[in-house]
Design a protein around this motif. Structure first.
Motif, PDB file in Angstrom:
ATOM      1  N   THR A  24       0.840  -1.197   0.000  1.00 18.55           N
ATOM      2  CA  THR A  24       0.000   0.000   0.000  1.00 18.55           C
ATOM      3  C   THR A  24       0.876   1.248   0.000  1.00 18.55           C
ATOM      4  O   THR A  24       2.070   1.192   0.314  1.00 18.55           O
ATOM      5  CB  THR A  24      -0.923   0.041   1.227  1.00 18.55           C
ATOM      6  OG1 THR A  24      -0.134   0.269   2.412  1.00 18.55           O
ATOM      7  CG2 THR A  24      -1.693  -1.265   1.385  1.00 18.55           C
ATOM      8  N   ALA A  25       0.262   2.377  -0.335  1.00 21.18           N
ATOM      9  CA  ALA A  25       1.000   3.644  -0.345  1.00 21.18           C
ATOM     10  C   ALA A  25       1.493   4.010   1.047  1.00 21.18           C
ATOM     11  O   ALA A  25       2.465   4.758   1.199  1.00 21.18           O
ATOM     12  CB  ALA A  25       0.098   4.754  -0.906  1.00 21.18           C
ATOM     13  N   GLN A  26       0.836   3.469   2.072  1.00 25.74           N
ATOM     14  CA  GLN A  26       1.222   3.760   3.456  1.00 25.74           C
ATOM     15  C   GLN A  26       2.269   2.783   3.982  1.00 25.74           C
ATOM     16  O   GLN A  26       2.657   2.857   5.153  1.00 25.74           O
ATOM     17  CB  GLN A  26      -0.008   3.731   4.363  1.00 25.74           C
ATOM     18  CG  GLN A  26      -1.032   4.820   4.078  1.00 25.74           C
ATOM     19  CD  GLN A  26      -1.861   4.531   2.839  1.00 25.74           C
ATOM     20  OE1 GLN A  26      -2.100   3.371   2.487  1.00 25.74           O
ATOM     21  NE2 GLN A  26      -2.293   5.582   2.157  1.00 25.74           N
ATOM     22  N   THR A  62      -3.069  -4.549  11.841  1.00 23.38           N
ATOM     23  CA  THR A  62      -3.612  -4.889  10.531  1.00 23.38           C
ATOM     24  C   THR A  62      -4.864  -4.046  10.304  1.00 23.38           C
ATOM     25  O   THR A  62      -5.686  -3.889  11.215  1.00 23.38           O
ATOM     26  CB  THR A  62      -3.960  -6.389  10.456  1.00 23.38           C
ATOM     27  OG1 THR A  62      -2.809  -7.150  10.832  1.00 23.38           O
ATOM     28  CG2 THR A  62      -4.388  -6.794   9.071  1.00 23.38           C
ATOM     29  N   VAL A  63      -4.978  -3.502   9.090  1.00 20.93           N
ATOM     30  CA  VAL A  63      -6.112  -2.622   8.777  1.00 20.93           C
ATOM     31  C   VAL A  63      -6.691  -2.996   7.418  1.00 20.93           C
ATOM     32  O   VAL A  63      -6.070  -3.733   6.643  1.00 20.93           O
ATOM     33  CB  VAL A  63      -5.686  -1.136   8.763  1.00 20.93           C
ATOM     34  CG1 VAL A  63      -5.167  -0.711  10.131  1.00 20.93           C
ATOM     35  CG2 VAL A  63      -4.631  -0.874   7.683  1.00 20.93           C
ATOM     36  N   LYS A  64      -7.872  -2.487   7.131  1.00 19.05           N
ATOM     37  CA  LYS A  64      -8.451  -2.631   5.798  1.00 19.05           C
ATOM     38  C   LYS A  64      -7.919  -1.512   4.914  1.00 19.05           C
ATOM     39  O   LYS A  64      -7.907  -0.352   5.321  1.00 19.05           O
ATOM     40  CB  LYS A  64      -9.978  -2.568   5.889  1.00 19.05           C
ATOM     41  CG  LYS A  64     -10.574  -3.734   6.655  1.00 19.05           C
ATOM     42  CD  LYS A  64     -12.065  -3.581   6.866  1.00 19.05           C
ATOM     43  CE  LYS A  64     -12.630  -4.720   7.705  1.00 19.05           C
ATOM     44  NZ  LYS A  64     -14.046  -4.526   8.051  1.00 19.05           N
ATOM     45  N   ASP A  65      -7.449  -1.871   3.718  1.00 18.57           N
ATOM     46  CA  ASP A  65      -6.930  -0.841   2.832  1.00 18.57           C
ATOM     47  C   ASP A  65      -8.063  -0.252   2.008  1.00 18.57           C
ATOM     48  O   ASP A  65      -9.211  -0.695   2.068  1.00 18.57           O
ATOM     49  CB  ASP A  65      -5.801  -1.389   1.959  1.00 18.57           C
ATOM     50  CG  ASP A  65      -6.315  -2.192   0.776  1.00 18.57           C
ATOM     51  OD1 ASP A  65      -7.434  -2.741   0.874  1.00 18.57           O
ATOM     52  OD2 ASP A  65      -5.593  -2.284  -0.231  1.00 18.57           O
ATOM     53  N   GLU A  66      -7.744   0.792   1.244  1.00 21.95           N
ATOM     54  CA  GLU A  66      -8.785   1.529   0.524  1.00 21.95           C
ATOM     55  C   GLU A  66      -9.515   0.660  -0.488  1.00 21.95           C
ATOM     56  O   GLU A  66     -10.673   0.906  -0.815  1.00 21.95           O
ATOM     57  CB  GLU A  66      -8.156   2.751  -0.168  1.00 21.95           C
ATOM     58  CG  GLU A  66      -7.614   3.779   0.806  1.00 21.95           C
ATOM     59  CD  GLU A  66      -6.933   4.930   0.102  1.00 21.95           C
ATOM     60  OE1 GLU A  66      -6.773   4.865  -1.133  1.00 21.95           O
ATOM     61  OE2 GLU A  66      -6.553   5.895   0.788  1.00 21.95           O
ATOM     62  N   GLY A  67      -8.844  -0.366  -0.995  1.00 21.71           N
ATOM     63  CA  GLY A  67      -9.478  -1.237  -1.969  1.00 21.71           C
ATOM     64  C   GLY A  67     -10.299  -2.352  -1.354  1.00 21.71           C
ATOM     65  O   GLY A  67     -10.813  -3.219  -2.059  1.00 21.71           O
ATOM     66  N   GLY A  68     -10.402  -2.362  -0.026  1.00 20.32           N
ATOM     67  CA  GLY A  68     -11.172  -3.388   0.652  1.00 20.32           C
ATOM     68  C   GLY A  68     -10.371  -4.611   1.044  1.00 20.32           C
ATOM     69  O   GLY A  68     -10.919  -5.549   1.615  1.00 20.32           O
ATOM     70  N   GLY A  69      -9.072  -4.615   0.728  1.00 20.94           N
ATOM     71  CA  GLY A  69      -8.219  -5.728   1.123  1.00 20.94           C
ATOM     72  C   GLY A  69      -7.724  -5.582   2.549  1.00 20.94           C
ATOM     73  O   GLY A  69      -8.157  -4.707   3.298  1.00 20.94           O
TER      74      GLY A  69
END
Length: 240
Positions: A24-26, A62-69
């Motif tokens: 991810t970008a982060q 752990t988090v949900k990314d912008e694409g839902g992954g």
């Protein structure tokens, strides 16, 4: 590519292989299959370790990314495994198991206090629920004893799935006003405690839970705080 949710199939699985499918970008790591639960529904994301040929990093959450992954968030300044790398993922089991015990206990807390839930939070050793409750319960010890009796019945915890339309036809299944079940996949996961005539709870939930209530062990109800005109916050602690 959609991430396979290994924690959904087996919440007790502690180690598994996977392939890195993106970053991810982060600075998060995306895997094709995840043991790690992503923050949601009041339950924190998992931590642990990722290992691959030539590298090892600690995962802080752990988090949900912008694409839902699902994005595994490493500690700061970590060298990420390259895309395509085969990795071994290992969760912080003590933290996860604490979340499973507390989360299941909070479901039972909503049974002994059968009122609308306006918020909640899960930790590894304690949690809390906020209730639409104008006045504090008069006998906290009696509530605690009632909750402990449910736990000590060692009831099985299982899951069912219903369609979104079936949930809309049974709105009483949703106890939590602040968190609505995730939609868009066409079906909703229900967590059931007890079976048949011994069923005590059934509600939508995406979190991780113990297989039987006896695993929760001894609990203690903590302070009850006033949070607005209509709300009371009830704390629950794992006691030992």
């Amino acid at each position: 590519m959609t991430t396979e949710l290994l924690f959904r199939t087996d919440a007790y699985l502690r180690e598994a292989s996977a392939e890195v499918i993106g970053h991810t970008a982060q600075g998060g790591v995306l895997l094709d299959r995840s043991l790690f639960y992503a923050t949601g529904g009041g339950q924190p994301g998992d931590g642990g370790v990722l290992e691959w040929d030539g590298g090892r990093i600690a995962i802080s959450t752990t988090v949900k990314d912008e694409g839902g992954g699902i994005a595994l968030v490493p500690e700061a300044d970590s060298n990420l495994p390259p895309i395509g790398a085969q990795v071994t993922q290992e969760i912080d089991w003590a933290r996860r198991y604490g979340h499973m015990r507390v989360h299941t206990a909070l479901h039972l807390l909503s049974v002994v206090i059968p009122l609308e839930v306006t918020g909640g939070s899960v930790g590894a050793i304690k949690g809390r629920l906020d209730f639409n409750l104008p006045e504090a319960p008069q006998d906290k010890e009696a509530l605690q004893a009632q909750l402990q009796r449910l736990i000590d019945q060692n009831l099985p915890v299982s899951e069912d799935w219903i369609t979104e339309a079936e949930l809309d036809a049974n709105p009483g299944l949703v106890k939590t006003m602040s968190v609505q079940p995730p939609r868009g996949a066409g079906r909703i996961r229900l967590v059931r405690i007890g079976q048949g005539v011994d069923q005590v709870d059934l509600q939508p939930c995406g979190g991780t839970h113990v297989a039987r209530t006896g695993e929760i062990g001894k609990i203690r109800l903590g302070k009850i705080e006033k949070k607005g005109k209509q709300n009371r916050r009830v704390y629950l602690h794992l006691d030992g």
